[in-house]
Design an enzyme around this catalytic site. Structure first.
Site, short mmCIF file in Angstrom:
data_model
loop_
_atom_site.label_atom_id
_atom_site.label_comp_id
_atom_site.label_asym_id
_atom_site.label_seq_id
_atom_site.Cartn_x
_atom_site.Cartn_y
_atom_site.Cartn_z
N THR A 77 0.84 -1.21 0.00
CA THR A 77 0.00 0.00 0.00
C THR A 77 0.87 1.25 0.00
O THR A 77 0.56 2.24 -0.67
CB THR A 77 -0.91 0.02 1.25
N ASN A 79 3.78 1.41 -1.32
CA ASN A 79 4.30 1.48 -2.68
C ASN A 79 3.32 2.19 -3.62
O ASN A 79 3.70 2.98 -4.48
CB ASN A 79 4.60 0.07 -3.20
N ASP A 223 21.78 8.03 0.38
CA ASP A 223 23.15 8.26 -0.09
C ASP A 223 23.28 8.35 -1.60
O ASP A 223 24.38 8.45 -2.14
CB ASP A 223 24.08 7.16 0.44
N LYS A 225 22.80 6.05 -3.74
CA LYS A 225 23.31 4.81 -4.33
C LYS A 225 22.35 3.66 -4.08
O LYS A 225 21.61 3.65 -3.10
CB LYS A 225 24.68 4.45 -3.72
N GLU A 281 5.38 -6.65 -3.86
CA GLU A 281 4.39 -6.85 -4.92
C GLU A 281 5.08 -7.48 -6.13
O GLU A 281 6.05 -6.92 -6.65
CB GLU A 281 3.77 -5.50 -5.32
#
Length: 308
Positions: A77, A79, A223, A225, A281
């Site tokens: 959710t 996401n 960061d 990365k 997901e």
């Protein structure tokens, strides 16, 4: 007291993972109403609804004064809200309240796993900027995984995750580890290309996956990365430790069994085509392209050493 917002919108699903969603909403709104002059509570009935509501907020069809959005739910959710905010270029911060089986990113935000305590903590939280991954046009906050991590999730789905919760992950892990599916991969991280065969590959932005912390000291979603991990399919012990979530493991010290490559731009192809898990997901397949979007999202974060 945290900053006062003008108009907050709290999104939730009826099947959020809470025992009683309406009782939970009552607890959460006690805290959020002290942070917002105006609080809207919005049910998301179907997958994709939150993204549509974010589009309406952007177009000022929902309201013209929304300046923060909250989500009560699990990683899937969260996401959806992240995609709603970024896909619509909605320049508002996010507050996350845990409400699912795993809430990996709320650990990164130093929030209590209990929804009531976490919403209370939001009152004294501050905004911090976090990196986001863009994977084939989809925004991902925490991780991308394929191989055993997908098998494990699918084995759980075959069971009754809604009833057994975290217990269902234990049995599925054993089933997964006994039947790993190997695949060939070509992974490019910035200018470095790697080829090989494995049974699990993970790209992490956040330091918590599957309910536990990746034991790597310098892993940060702030960061700029991304961290790619390739697991040696022969190293059953390491895979077993990873899935059993042994906090004593230190991936920095492991030279045999896990390859770790950090970078900003990643391409990955596999043979055969593999399903891809993004933040819990399973919605993509290889090949995939991943790029990091530095400090793309502002999220309410509880002070690290504050009292839980």
């Amino acid at each position: 007291m945290g900053q006062k917002f003008n108009h907050g919108v709290l999104f939730y699903h009826e099947h959020s993972g809470l025992k009683d969603i309406y009782e939970g909403l009552g607890e959460v709104t006690k805290s959020l109403t002290t942070m917002c002059k105006h609080l809207s509570i919005q049910l998301s009935e179907n997958e994709g609804d939150i993204i549509k509501y974010c589009e309406r907020i952007k177009n000022q069809e929902y309201s013209s004064d929304v300046d923060i959005v909250f989500i009560l739910g699990g990683d899937g959710t969260v996401n959806e809200l992240v995609n709603g905010v970024l896909a619509n270029d909605l320049n508002v911060p996010i507050g996350i309240i845990p409400g699912g089986t795993f809430n990996d990113f709320t650990k990164t935000l130093n929030l209590n796993p209990n929804f009531s305590k976490a919403s209370e903590q939001l009152k004294t939280s501050h905004l911090e900027s976090y990196d986001v991954m863009k994977v084939n046009g989809t925004y991902v906050l925490n991780f991308v995984g394929l191989g055993l991590i997908v098998q494990n999730a699918e084995n759980v789905q075959e069971g009754r995750k809604d009833i057994f919760g975290k217990l269902s992950y234990v049995g599925s892990t054993v089933k997964t580890l006994m039947n790993p599916e190997d695949f060939d991969y070509t992974l490019t991280v910035d200018d470095k290309e790697l080829n090989g065969n494995t049974s699990m590959l993970v790209v992490a932005n956040g330091p918590n996956i599957g309910g536990s912390r990746i034991p790597l000291m310098d892993l940060s979603p702030q960061d700029g990365k991304l961290n790619s991990f390739i697991f040696d399919k022969q190293s059953f012990t390491i895979l077993n430790d990873v899935f059993k979530k042994r906090d004593s493991m230190d991936w920095n010290e492991i030279t045999n069994g896990i390859d770790h490559i950090a970078g900003k731009h990643i391409t990955l192809s596999t043979d055969p085509v593999m399903k891809v898990d993004i933040d819990g997901e399973i919605s993509l397949e290889t090949p995939i392209t991943i790029e990091v979007l530095p400090k793309a999202l502002q999220i309410l974060t509880f002070p690290e050493n504050a009292e839980q």
